[in-house]
Design a protein around this motif. Sequence first.
Motif, PDB file in Angstrom:
ATOM      1  N   THR A 292      -3.073  16.702  -7.751  1.00 53.84           N
ATOM      2  CA  THR A 292      -3.002  16.484  -9.422  1.00 53.84           C
ATOM      3  C   THR A 292      -2.696  15.546 -10.114  1.00 53.84           C
ATOM      4  O   THR A 292      -2.398  14.572  -9.497  1.00 53.84           O
ATOM      5  N   VAL A 293      -3.111  15.711 -11.192  1.00 55.61           N
ATOM      6  CA  VAL A 293      -2.873  15.168 -12.168  1.00 55.61           C
ATOM      7  C   VAL A 293      -1.820  14.286 -12.270  1.00 55.61           C
ATOM      8  O   VAL A 293      -0.921  13.106 -12.138  1.00 55.61           O
ATOM      9  N   GLU A 294      -0.753  15.212 -12.353  1.00 60.08           N
ATOM     10  CA  GLU A 294       0.723  15.203 -13.053  1.00 60.08           C
ATOM     11  C   GLU A 294       1.525  14.856 -11.505  1.00 60.08           C
ATOM     12  O   GLU A 294       2.363  13.462 -11.978  1.00 60.08           O
ATOM     13  N   GLY A 295       1.135  15.506 -10.217  1.00 63.95           N
ATOM     14  CA  GLY A 295       1.491  14.788  -9.323  1.00 63.95           C
ATOM     15  C   GLY A 295       1.347  12.895  -9.133  1.00 63.95           C
ATOM     16  O   GLY A 295       1.836  12.408  -8.151  1.00 63.95           O
ATOM     17  N   ILE A 296       0.280  12.553  -8.978  1.00 60.66           N
ATOM     18  CA  ILE A 296       0.184  11.322  -9.460  1.00 60.66           C
ATOM     19  C   ILE A 296       0.205  10.563  -9.681  1.00 60.66           C
ATOM     20  O   ILE A 296       1.063   9.831  -9.575  1.00 60.66           O
ATOM     21  N   ILE A 297       0.528  11.578 -11.057  1.00 61.45           N
ATOM     22  CA  ILE A 297       1.096   9.822 -12.003  1.00 61.45           C
ATOM     23  C   ILE A 297       2.871   9.452 -11.404  1.00 61.45           C
ATOM     24  O   ILE A 297       3.363   8.650 -11.660  1.00 61.45           O
ATOM     25  N   ALA A 298       3.729  11.014 -11.001  1.00 64.89           N
ATOM     26  CA  ALA A 298       5.004  11.186 -10.476  1.00 64.89           C
ATOM     27  C   ALA A 298       5.237  10.380  -9.251  1.00 64.89           C
ATOM     28  O   ALA A 298       5.781   9.749  -9.561  1.00 64.89           O
ATOM     29  N   TYR A 299       3.990  10.774  -9.055  1.00 67.25           N
ATOM     30  CA  TYR A 299       3.885   9.739  -7.789  1.00 67.25           C
ATOM     31  C   TYR A 299       4.228   7.584  -8.332  1.00 67.25           C
ATOM     32  O   TYR A 299       4.677   6.951  -7.415  1.00 67.25           O
ATOM     33  N   CYS A 300       3.307   7.669  -8.763  1.00 68.95           N
ATOM     34  CA  CYS A 300       2.798   6.167  -9.726  1.00 68.95           C
ATOM     35  C   CYS A 300       4.207   5.642 -10.326  1.00 68.95           C
ATOM     36  O   CYS A 300       4.901   4.939 -10.373  1.00 68.95           O
ATOM     37  N   GLN A 301       4.867   6.433 -10.999  1.00 65.65           N
ATOM     38  CA  GLN A 301       6.076   6.872 -11.227  1.00 65.65           C
ATOM     39  C   GLN A 301       7.221   5.882 -10.488  1.00 65.65           C
ATOM     40  O   GLN A 301       7.936   4.975 -10.848  1.00 65.65           O
ATOM     41  N   GLU A 302       7.359   6.984  -9.943  1.00 66.45           N
ATOM     42  CA  GLU A 302       8.431   6.516  -8.793  1.00 66.45           C
ATOM     43  C   GLU A 302       7.813   4.999  -7.894  1.00 66.45           C
ATOM     44  O   GLU A 302       9.027   4.003  -7.998  1.00 66.45           O
ATOM     45  N   ILE A 303       7.010   5.196  -7.542  1.00 66.75           N
ATOM     46  CA  ILE A 303       6.120   3.449  -7.178  1.00 66.75           C
ATOM     47  C   ILE A 303       6.865   2.658  -8.378  1.00 66.75           C
ATOM     48  O   ILE A 303       7.700   0.981  -8.106  1.00 66.75           O
ATOM     49  N   LEU A 304       6.669   2.795  -9.064  1.00 67.66           N
ATOM     50  CA  LEU A 304       7.053   1.409 -10.027  1.00 67.66           C
ATOM     51  C   LEU A 304       8.220   1.628 -10.609  1.00 67.66           C
ATOM     52  O   LEU A 304       8.979   0.429 -10.847  1.00 67.66           O
ATOM     53  N   ALA A 305       9.195   2.268 -10.195  1.00 65.34           N
ATOM     54  CA  ALA A 305      10.785   2.134 -10.394  1.00 65.34           C
ATOM     55  C   ALA A 305      11.100   2.226  -9.422  1.00 65.34           C
ATOM     56  O   ALA A 305      12.864   1.779  -9.114  1.00 65.34           O
ATOM     57  N   GLY A 306      10.564   1.760  -8.535  1.00 68.90           N
ATOM     58  CA  GLY A 306      11.016   1.974  -6.658  1.00 68.90           C
ATOM     59  C   GLY A 306      11.226   2.226  -5.828  1.00 68.90           C
ATOM     60  O   GLY A 306      11.931   1.712  -4.904  1.00 68.90           O
ATOM     61  N   ASN A 307      11.274   3.614  -6.065  1.00 73.24           N
ATOM     62  CA  ASN A 307      11.724   4.633  -5.837  1.00 73.24           C
ATOM     63  C   ASN A 307      11.281   4.838  -4.322  1.00 73.24           C
ATOM     64  O   ASN A 307      11.035   6.146  -3.814  1.00 73.24           O
ATOM     65  N   ILE A 308      10.174   4.213  -4.509  1.00 74.45           N
ATOM     66  CA  ILE A 308       8.986   4.648  -2.876  1.00 74.45           C
ATOM     67  C   ILE A 308       8.938   3.630  -1.953  1.00 74.45           C
ATOM     68  O   ILE A 308       8.519   2.361  -2.787  1.00 74.45           O
ATOM     69  N   LYS A 309       8.707   3.242  -0.684  1.00 76.34           N
ATOM     70  CA  LYS A 309       8.723   2.236   0.082  1.00 76.34           C
ATOM     71  C   LYS A 309       7.197   2.213   0.462  1.00 76.34           C
ATOM     72  O   LYS A 309       7.036   3.006   0.488  1.00 76.34           O
ATOM     73  N   PRO A 310       7.209   0.817  -0.076  1.00 79.56           N
ATOM     74  CA  PRO A 310       4.870   1.271   1.360  1.00 79.56           C
ATOM     75  C   PRO A 310       4.800   1.713   2.591  1.00 79.56           C
ATOM     76  O   PRO A 310       5.459   2.347   2.988  1.00 79.56           O
TER      77      PRO A 310
ATOM     78  N   LEU B 249       0.702  -1.613  -0.102  1.00 80.50           N
ATOM     79  CA  LEU B 249       0.264  -0.044  -0.048  1.00 80.50           C
ATOM     80  C   LEU B 249       1.084   1.022  -0.170  1.00 80.50           C
ATOM     81  O   LEU B 249       1.340   1.461   1.182  1.00 80.50           O
ATOM     82  N   TYR B 250       0.816   2.139  -0.618  1.00 80.61           N
ATOM     83  CA  TYR B 250       1.088   3.632  -1.373  1.00 80.61           C
ATOM     84  C   TYR B 250       0.123   3.928  -0.583  1.00 80.61           C
ATOM     85  O   TYR B 250      -0.881   4.532  -0.356  1.00 80.61           O
ATOM     86  N   ALA B 251       0.671   5.644  -0.319  1.00 80.08           N
ATOM     87  CA  ALA B 251      -0.244   6.731  -0.031  1.00 80.08           C
ATOM     88  C   ALA B 251      -0.059   8.102  -0.694  1.00 80.08           C
ATOM     89  O   ALA B 251       1.230   8.456  -0.020  1.00 80.08           O
ATOM     90  N   TYR B 252      -0.289   8.647  -1.558  1.00 78.95           N
ATOM     91  CA  TYR B 252      -0.433   9.931  -2.322  1.00 78.95           C
ATOM     92  C   TYR B 252      -0.809  10.912  -1.063  1.00 78.95           C
ATOM     93  O   TYR B 252      -1.922  11.151  -1.546  1.00 78.95           O
ATOM     94  N   LEU B 253      -0.533  11.736  -0.266  1.00 73.63           N
ATOM     95  CA  LEU B 253      -0.979  12.676   0.607  1.00 73.63           C
ATOM     96  C   LEU B 253      -0.376  14.258   0.211  1.00 73.63           C
ATOM     97  O   LEU B 253       0.229  14.041   0.679  1.00 73.63           O
ATOM     98  N   THR B 254      -2.053  15.090  -0.294  1.00 74.07           N
ATOM     99  CA  THR B 254      -1.823  15.874   0.192  1.00 74.07           C
ATOM    100  C   THR B 254      -2.130  16.964   0.565  1.00 74.07           C
ATOM    101  O   THR B 254      -2.328  19.070   0.526  1.00 74.07           O
TER     102      THR B 254
END
Lengths: 360, 246
Positions: free
Chosen positions: A338-356, A327-332
């Motif tokens: 924003t759309v850009e913020g959500i997409i960038a966060y998801c890209q980082e998840i898939l790149a393995g740069n964000i911990k659950p 589970l990841y949490a994008y908390l604003t």
Amino acid sequence: MSVDYVLMKGNEAIAEAALRAGCRFYAGYPITPQSEILEYMSVHMAKRGGVFIQGENEIASMSMLFGAAACGARCMSSSSGPGFDLKQEEISYLSAAGLPAVLVNAMRYGLGDGEITAGQDSYWVSTRGGGHGDKRLLVLAPASVQECADLTYLAFDLAEKYRNVVEILSDGAICQMIEKCVLPEPREHDMNKFDWALTGKPREARKNKAYNLSYYMGYEAYDRYMREKIESMFENEQRWEEFMLEDAELVLVAYGISSRACRSAVRQARRDGMKLGLIRPISVWPFPRRAFAGVPDSVRGYVSVEMSITTQMGEDIQLATEFSKPLYAYLTSKEIPTVEGIIAYCQEILAGNIKPTEVL
Amino acid sequence: MPVFRKPESIINTAGYCGGCGHGVIQRLIAESIEELGLQDHVIGCVDIACSFWSQDALNFEFIAGPHGRCAAVATGIKKVRPDATVYVHAGDGCSYVIGLSETIYAAIRDVPITMVVVNNGIFGMTGGQLNLATTLIGDKTLSSKAGRDPKTMGHPVDMLKTIANCDVAFAARGALYDVKHIDETKRYIKKGFQNQVENRGFSIIEVLSPCPTNWKLSPVDAMAKIKNETEKVFPVGVYVDRGGKD
């Protein structure tokens, strides 16, 4: 046949839909960002033959509502953040006496006074709160002006079906935005139709008492009644919307204003080759656990998108998914995601740069 | 020869302690309602303290809501059931302490209900603690064991004078320590219900009432205390009678 659209604020749509559902008692106290509900009721309630009271505070407003609800009237009150805190006492009493009522909580950001701008950090007070004691509120979270109207209209029926408090959990963005909306058909409510309501009965009639149901039912029967009622609401009232779940790698979970940014983010991401999906809870209690049963095996994780400091809904997602995926949490916090913020966060998840995310 | 009868609206015993004034007040309420022919359309509002027992004793519909909120709960009821006789039977903790705001705003709104407030100068249901509005100076309670000290606990307040600042239909104080005063209290309570029938506005009747259990006095001594001490601080009589004005 033409459809009559109107342009309305979310707050106004809630108020008008309540009146069309037969709501004839409103009491409340002003607080941003939902004061338009009170103002709308002050203008339109009397025209429908109902009662509008601006209370001296939230507690008194809710106590007046408690009396009117016990008489069988369709009742509403509304507030936000610190004002909604003050309603907790009577929510517990309404629940103890099995009285139906519809409450609106237009979330603003922050602890204490917080800010008057939109937020989503009243998730817990709504889904876990309602004062002391064991009960559940049915909590519906609109994501558009149309849903403000539709869910409010529905809320009165659900409140009476279960003799339960129903909360409309909107936020400072949904309640303030203006959109087109088709209003539901007006209908009249018969406040004498219930066998439990106070009507002031003649001496030979069996009298009703509005007080703890347990006092009259006996504790064993009451416990059973409450358990069965809560189970029934949990089974029958899960509501959600799914968007592009098939073949998704990451599933966003969001309600209210955040879900709108998420929907756009899913579309945008898919154009760029990233497979996002969305589960939008419409009922946040009961949380739509059933929605997660149909999620495909392709999913690598869930992303809770919320306007809060820590994730509040994350706990419900973990329970719904039985901790099967990260589970990841994008908390604003106080900003609308924003759309850009959500997409960038998801890209980082898939790149393995964000911990659950740990749900604390 | 007149026969002394129990009002037919009293259908059960109540849980009051021996020598308590609540039962007398409950009876005066029942008598007033029956004498005015109102008993077929009544909704009573009691607090979740000693007055709560009244809902088991009287053959009316009742509501018992959050502690102290009686005046607001009764307001909600009267607004949606304007034809019903709506009354409050509550203590001075409910009406003047935790629920003072609710009481005052019912008065400010001039809601046509009848509110009967039992002034016994103590928190009875919880076992006898200080009542900030009504405990007399020097009186010992469980939370003022050395006696009420005005330096730290303030003075008792005549709330009827406060309520008299609002434009209400009727405000009066009676007492129960002898037959003359019980009769006078009955007239006040009946007047409060009569005002409601005529939709005249908010009527409040406060009654100086004994609580022998928590005062730790015999019932007779408790009545003497009201006559000799309480009434000096809280004079009986009519504070507001607006008469014909609507």
